[in-house]
Motif scaffolding. Structure first.
Motif, PDB file in Angstrom:
ATOM      1  N   ALA A  30       0.844  -1.202   0.000  1.00 51.69           N
ATOM      2  CA  ALA A  30       0.000   0.000   0.000  1.00 51.69           C
ATOM      3  C   ALA A  30       0.874   1.243   0.000  1.00 51.69           C
ATOM      4  CB  ALA A  30      -0.910  -0.001   1.217  1.00 51.69           C
ATOM      5  N   LEU A  31       1.933   1.204   0.786  1.00 49.59           N
ATOM      6  CA  LEU A  31       2.832   2.353   0.835  1.00 49.59           C
ATOM      7  C   LEU A  31       3.616   2.484  -0.461  1.00 49.59           C
ATOM      8  CD1 LEU A  31       3.989   1.939   4.524  1.00 49.59           C
ATOM      9  CD2 LEU A  31       2.726   3.882   3.600  1.00 49.59           C
ATOM     10  N   PHE A  32       3.941   1.355  -1.081  1.00 52.10           N
ATOM     11  CA  PHE A  32       4.703   1.355  -2.338  1.00 52.10           C
ATOM     12  C   PHE A  32       3.887   2.025  -3.455  1.00 52.10           C
ATOM     13  CE2 PHE A  32       6.895  -0.339  -6.023  1.00 52.10           C
ATOM     14  CZ  PHE A  32       8.214  -0.371  -5.599  1.00 52.10           C
ATOM     15  N   ILE A  33       2.604   1.667  -3.529  1.00 53.28           N
ATOM     16  CA  ILE A  33       1.751   2.245  -4.589  1.00 53.28           C
ATOM     17  C   ILE A  33       1.582   3.748  -4.350  1.00 53.28           C
ATOM     18  CG2 ILE A  33      -0.645   2.021  -3.702  1.00 53.28           C
ATOM     19  CD1 ILE A  33      -1.326   0.628  -6.369  1.00 53.28           C
ATOM     20  N   TYR A  34       1.513   4.139  -3.076  1.00 51.41           N
ATOM     21  CA  TYR A  34       1.412   5.566  -2.730  1.00 51.41           C
ATOM     22  C   TYR A  34       2.678   6.309  -3.157  1.00 51.41           C
ATOM     23  CZ  TYR A  34       1.913   9.682   0.260  1.00 51.41           C
ATOM     24  OH  TYR A  34       2.159  10.943   0.731  1.00 51.41           O
ATOM     25  N   GLU A  35       3.830   5.697  -2.881  1.00 50.19           N
ATOM     26  CA  GLU A  35       5.112   6.335  -3.213  1.00 50.19           C
ATOM     27  C   GLU A  35       5.301   6.454  -4.721  1.00 50.19           C
ATOM     28  OE1 GLU A  35       7.311   7.840  -1.295  1.00 50.19           O
ATOM     29  OE2 GLU A  35       6.318   7.364   0.592  1.00 50.19           O
ATOM     30  N   VAL A  36       4.805   5.458  -5.482  1.00 53.88           N
ATOM     31  CA  VAL A  36       4.902   5.525  -6.951  1.00 53.88           C
ATOM     32  C   VAL A  36       4.104   6.730  -7.449  1.00 53.88           C
ATOM     33  CG1 VAL A  36       4.257   4.384  -9.125  1.00 53.88           C
ATOM     34  CG2 VAL A  36       5.362   3.063  -7.321  1.00 53.88           C
ATOM     35  N   SER A  37       2.880   6.892  -6.922  1.00 54.22           N
ATOM     36  CA  SER A  37       2.037   8.026  -7.331  1.00 54.22           C
ATOM     37  C   SER A  37       2.683   9.348  -6.935  1.00 54.22           C
ATOM     38  CB  SER A  37       0.658   7.929  -6.680  1.00 54.22           C
ATOM     39  OG  SER A  37      -0.005   6.797  -7.140  1.00 54.22           O
ATOM     40  N   GLN A  38       3.289   9.366  -5.767  1.00 55.96           N
ATOM     41  CA  GLN A  38       3.923  10.570  -5.248  1.00 55.96           C
ATOM     42  C   GLN A  38       5.131  10.946  -6.105  1.00 55.96           C
ATOM     43  OE1 GLN A  38       2.629  12.168  -2.772  1.00 55.96           O
ATOM     44  NE2 GLN A  38       4.209  13.640  -2.285  1.00 55.96           N
ATOM     45  N   GLU A  39       5.958   9.944  -6.401  1.00 57.50           N
ATOM     46  CA  GLU A  39       7.199  10.152  -7.160  1.00 57.50           C
ATOM     47  C   GLU A  39       6.895  10.639  -8.579  1.00 57.50           C
ATOM     48  OE1 GLU A  39      10.401   9.679  -6.008  1.00 57.50           O
ATOM     49  OE2 GLU A  39      11.283  10.189  -7.953  1.00 57.50           O
ATOM     50  N   SER A  40       5.835  10.087  -9.170  1.00 52.20           N
ATOM     51  CA  SER A  40       5.528  10.426 -10.564  1.00 52.20           C
ATOM     52  C   SER A  40       4.817  11.771 -10.690  1.00 52.20           C
ATOM     53  CB  SER A  40       4.648   9.334 -11.173  1.00 52.20           C
ATOM     54  OG  SER A  40       3.449   9.269 -10.444  1.00 52.20           O
ATOM     55  N   GLY A  41       4.333  12.291  -9.578  1.00 56.80           N
ATOM     56  CA  GLY A  41       3.595  13.564  -9.611  1.00 56.80           C
ATOM     57  C   GLY A  41       2.119  13.370  -9.901  1.00 56.80           C
ATOM     58  N   ALA A  42       1.644  12.114  -9.812  1.00 54.19           N
ATOM     59  CA  ALA A  42       0.239  11.828 -10.145  1.00 54.19           C
ATOM     60  C   ALA A  42      -0.724  12.532  -9.189  1.00 54.19           C
ATOM     61  CB  ALA A  42      -0.002  10.321 -10.114  1.00 54.19           C
ATOM     62  N   GLY A  85     -10.375   2.562   0.353  1.00 54.33           N
ATOM     63  CA  GLY A  85     -10.772   1.289  -0.267  1.00 54.33           C
ATOM     64  C   GLY A  85      -9.574   0.506  -0.771  1.00 54.33           C
ATOM     65  N   ILE A  86      -8.544   1.196  -1.197  1.00 50.03           N
ATOM     66  CA  ILE A  86      -7.377   0.496  -1.760  1.00 50.03           C
ATOM     67  C   ILE A  86      -6.242   0.385  -0.741  1.00 50.03           C
ATOM     68  CG2 ILE A  86      -5.747   0.416  -3.676  1.00 50.03           C
ATOM     69  CD1 ILE A  86      -7.476   2.573  -5.001  1.00 50.03           C
ATOM     70  N   THR A  87      -5.878   1.525  -0.160  1.00 53.83           N
ATOM     71  CA  THR A  87      -4.640   1.522   0.626  1.00 53.83           C
ATOM     72  C   THR A  87      -4.868   1.500   2.131  1.00 53.83           C
ATOM     73  OG1 THR A  87      -4.555   3.912   0.557  1.00 53.83           O
ATOM     74  CG2 THR A  87      -3.383   2.764  -1.163  1.00 53.83           C
ATOM     75  N   GLY A  88      -5.562   2.493   2.656  1.00 53.34           N
ATOM     76  CA  GLY A  88      -5.753   2.569   4.105  1.00 53.34           C
ATOM     77  C   GLY A  88      -4.465   2.941   4.809  1.00 53.34           C
ATOM     78  N   PHE A  89      -4.302   2.477   6.038  1.00 51.08           N
ATOM     79  CA  PHE A  89      -3.107   2.729   6.856  1.00 51.08           C
ATOM     80  C   PHE A  89      -2.758   4.223   6.947  1.00 51.08           C
ATOM     81  CE2 PHE A  89      -2.726  -1.552   5.119  1.00 51.08           C
ATOM     82  CZ  PHE A  89      -2.746  -2.267   6.301  1.00 51.08           C
ATOM     83  N   GLY A  90      -3.785   5.070   6.999  1.00 51.28           N
ATOM     84  CA  GLY A  90      -3.572   6.509   7.159  1.00 51.28           C
ATOM     85  C   GLY A  90      -3.239   7.241   5.867  1.00 51.28           C
ATOM     86  N   SER A 121       9.157   3.477   1.196  1.00 50.88           N
ATOM     87  CA  SER A 121       8.141   2.481   1.561  1.00 50.88           C
ATOM     88  C   SER A 121       8.641   1.627   2.721  1.00 50.88           C
ATOM     89  CB  SER A 121       7.813   1.569   0.373  1.00 50.88           C
ATOM     90  OG  SER A 121       7.534   2.318  -0.754  1.00 50.88           O
ATOM     91  N   LEU A 122       9.902   1.196   2.636  1.00 49.08           N
ATOM     92  CA  LEU A 122      10.462   0.355   3.703  1.00 49.08           C
ATOM     93  C   LEU A 122      10.528   1.106   5.033  1.00 49.08           C
ATOM     94  CD1 LEU A 122      13.372  -1.717   2.155  1.00 49.08           C
ATOM     95  CD2 LEU A 122      11.411  -2.602   3.404  1.00 49.08           C
ATOM     96  N   ASN A 123      10.992   2.370   4.962  1.00 47.23           N
ATOM     97  CA  ASN A 123      11.112   3.173   6.184  1.00 47.23           C
ATOM     98  C   ASN A 123       9.772   3.353   6.873  1.00 47.23           C
ATOM     99  OD1 ASN A 123      13.834   3.478   6.110  1.00 47.23           O
ATOM    100  ND2 ASN A 123      13.787   5.426   5.024  1.00 47.23           N
ATOM    101  N   LYS A 124       8.708   3.494   6.062  1.00 46.33           N
ATOM    102  CA  LYS A 124       7.389   3.686   6.651  1.00 46.33           C
ATOM    103  C   LYS A 124       6.781   2.355   7.098  1.00 46.33           C
ATOM    104  CE  LYS A 124       6.455   7.869   4.055  1.00 46.33           C
ATOM    105  NZ  LYS A 124       5.850   8.405   2.850  1.00 46.33           N
ATOM    106  N   THR A 125       7.199   1.257   6.461  1.00 45.96           N
ATOM    107  CA  THR A 125       6.620  -0.049   6.812  1.00 45.96           C
ATOM    108  C   THR A 125       7.153  -0.561   8.149  1.00 45.96           C
ATOM    109  OG1 THR A 125       6.459  -0.598   4.469  1.00 45.96           O
ATOM    110  CG2 THR A 125       6.294  -2.432   5.988  1.00 45.96           C
ATOM    111  N   ILE A 126       8.444  -0.323   8.414  1.00 46.32           N
ATOM    112  CA  ILE A 126       9.071  -0.936   9.605  1.00 46.32           C
ATOM    113  C   ILE A 126       8.344  -0.602  10.917  1.00 46.32           C
ATOM    114  CG2 ILE A 126      11.199  -0.981  11.009  1.00 46.32           C
ATOM    115  CD1 ILE A 126      12.721  -0.965   8.274  1.00 46.32           C
TER     116      ILE A 126
END
Lengths: 530, 74
Positions: A76-88, A120-125, A383-388
């Motif tokens: 979930a965090l990875f998909i968020y970071e991809v959107s963030q990185e791409s400027g989506a 619905g997709i990601t959650g976790f804040g 993503s890893l830093n936020k997952t730990i």
């Protein structure tokens, strides 16, 4: 003090310590979980007579069960970071701002529908972190923006994130009887529908005042009914997809609603902020359709895999499980002997779908030139830093709940609560769910901690366990509005760190009132045998 | 900073704890079970240690500021 009373207080101690560390000492979930786990192990060994090998197995079971959840958190965090990185996300925000001149509808689109979609997709804040700055950028006051996002994401906590909190509940209790399962789903989705309707109306009020509620009442009620009944119907067919499908449809619908002549006139916010924040306007030439690529891929993957029985059974063949030996405490609390405990099905895990969608989206964005050099490294590290920290909290809390459950602490706790409250327990039942989320900031963790407890109380009092389990997860969803860690995410994103108390204070009474009403409904239903 | 960076590697111990806990439990070996629990807590202790270090730093910084202000007043 009798032995039973000592045992009861000892069993309550891990939860009390956890609460104390979270609320009084202001520790994070990752820190407090270790404290709760430590006390539960100590009590399990000293008071309940659990041998170290039994406790070790309980902790190992907790860790085993955590794997599936951590997979989802990371993806979930990875998909968020991809959107963030791409400027989506910048493109999505700009798209929302231009689709209607009615600013109250814009706020509803972002703070209610888009927040619900992300939940619905990601959650976790993630919805709170993403949408709070979007709302502030649209002219909403920072504290109001935090309130709106917290309200908007509440109802999706149970069936959102591809139904992970629901899975958490199902994993802890016996819902093998299809009728009980059906009743639990109907009660839970019914009450969550009410939560969503109230949230929608409140958001309209926060954005547009009384006029905002009046002007948007039909739209909010219509969308809330669609989401509520849609989720109920779909959850009976497939709980994993139910929330995701209705929030995706709602997202499409709100854009269509914005095109209606009724919403083509300019409407200002009730209490706008005078100065808007300076924001990065350096946007690439991404279209709004491209901005939604990760979510479109996710929809396609989930629908193709889960609705195609051949692929589903093929993916479901790869299962990983471990045998777990049965153990007994000195007080006689016994655990089962498992040949294959909680099999992990990696290819049908929500985390797998999210990760595949994220990877495909990453390469698509890269081919379009939206990802800068070193993007993959940044995405993975972030993503890893936020997952730990989340992973540590999840492992600690689930291990704590397993130790409490297997050494008999949960049983004794349930017996004590039943002895004190007797037949009035159903009124209290939603508050248990709320307490769990308030402690852990997670509907999932609350369900894992307290579903077994609610089931046991239901059996003791001969209350329909479907109702108690439903109200557990609904109370947990409501609790997410006032959960300190989630509020903290919002205040951080809004740049008003330190205002957490104000946010919690504004919603505390409302959340308690709503839980009280649902508790009364369950109590009346129990008394009249509905 | 170095100590904080070292803390980032502590979660690796969580992975190491699982087989120890599992084998300790399955083979009814109390010693192995205790070791597993200790290793797990070591793995989970990173955030807590960071908090303690952070507090100590803040305390030292505040004390230094107080001493500085005290000298300045004099």
């Amino acid at each position: 003090m009798s032995n039973i009373a000592i045992q009861w207080f000892a069993a309550a101690l891990p939860i009390i310590i956890l609460l104390f560390l979270l609320l009084r000492c202001k520790w994070g979930g990752d820190e407090a979980a270790s404290g709760g786990l430590f006390i539960s192990i100590l009590i399990g060994y000293l008071v309940f007579g659990g041998e170290m090998d039994m406790i070790a197995l309980a902790v190992a079971k907790g860790m085993w069960y955590s794997i599936a959840i951590i997979m989802v958190v990371f993806s979930a965090l990875f998909i968020y970071e991809v959107s963030q990185e791409s400027g989506a996300f910048v493109v999505i925000r700009k798209g929302v701002q231009t689709f209607t001149p009615d600013k109250v509808l814009q706020v509803l689109a972002v703070g209610w529908i888009f927040v619900g979609f992300l939940q619905g997709i990601t959650g976790f804040g993630v919805p709170v972190v993403v949408c709070t700055p979007l709302l502030i950028g649209m002219g909403v006051r920072p504290i109001t923006a935090v309130l709106i996002t917290l309200l908007g994401e509440a109802w999706g906590n149970t069936f959102g994130t591809l139904g992970i909190a629901w899975d958490g509940l199902v994993s802890q209790v016996d819902l093998s009887d299809p009728l009980v399962m059906k009743r639990t789903i109907i009660w839970a989705t019914g009450m969550l529908g009410v939560v969503n309707l109230i949230a929608g109306l409140f958001i309209a009020g926060l954005a547009g005042g009384y006029k905002g509620v009046k002007r948007n009442a039909v739209t909010v009620i219509g969308l809330a009914l669609l989401q509520g009944f849609g989720q109920m119907w779909l959850a009976l067919l497939n709980p994993m997809l139910s929330n995701f499908v209705v929030v995706s449809i709602s997202l499409g619908l709100i854009f269509l609603i914005g095109k209606l002549p009724y919403y083509r006139q300019s409407v200002e916010l009730h209490d706008p902020v005078e100065e808007r924040r300076k924001e990065n306007t350096c946007v690439n030439n991404m279209s709004i359709g491209q901005a939604f690529i990760p979510y479109v891929f996710l929809v396609v993957i989930v629908v193709v895999v889960l609705l195609n029985s051949t692929i589903k059974s093929l993916f479901g063949q790869w299962k990983i499980s471990l045998p777990f030996a049965g153990k007994t405490t000195l007080l006689g609390f016994a655990t089962h002997d498992y040949v294959a405990y909680a099999p992990l099905v990696p290819l049908l895990n929500s985390g797998f779908f999210l990760l595949i969608a994220a990877i495909i989206s990453y390469y698509t964005y890269q081919s379009f030139g939206f990802i800068q050099a070193g993007g993959l490294e940044r995405i993975t590290i972030n993503s890893l830093n936020k997952t730990i920290p989340s992973a540590i909290a999840v492992i600690g809390l689930i291990a704590m709940s397993k130790v409490m459950d297997e050494t008999g602490q949960t049983t004794v706790l349930a017996q004590g609560v039943v002895a004190v409250t007797g037949g009035t327990y159903p009124i209290l039942s939603p508050f248990i769910g709320l307490l769990g989320t308030f402690m852990t900031s997670s509907n999932l963790s609350s369900n894992i901690l307290f579903s077994g407890f609610q089931q046991q109380v239901g059996m003791m009092l001969h209350v329909d366990k479907a109702q108690l389990l439903a109200v557990q997860t609904v109370g947990a969803s409501i609790g997410s509005i006032i959960a300190p860690s989630k509020v903290l995410l919002g205040t951080t994103a809004a740049g008003i760190l330190g205002k957490e108390g104000d946010v919690i204070h504004k919603f505390l009474f409302g959340a308690m009132l709503l839980c009280g009403i649902f508790g009364l409904i369950i109590f009346v239903s129990y008394k009249f045998g509905w | 900073m170095k100590v904080q960076q070292r803390m980032d590697f502590l979660p690796i111990f969580i992975f190491m704890a699982f087989p120890v806990l599992y084998n300790g439990g399955q083979s009814s070996n109390s010693l192995c079970s205790i070791v597993g629990i200790i290793v797990l807590f070591l793995g989970m202790s990173g955030p807590l240690i960071k908090r303690i270090i952070g507090k100590e730093r803040l305390h030292k910084k505040t004390t230094r500021n107080h001493i500085y202000l005290f000298k300045k007043d004099k």
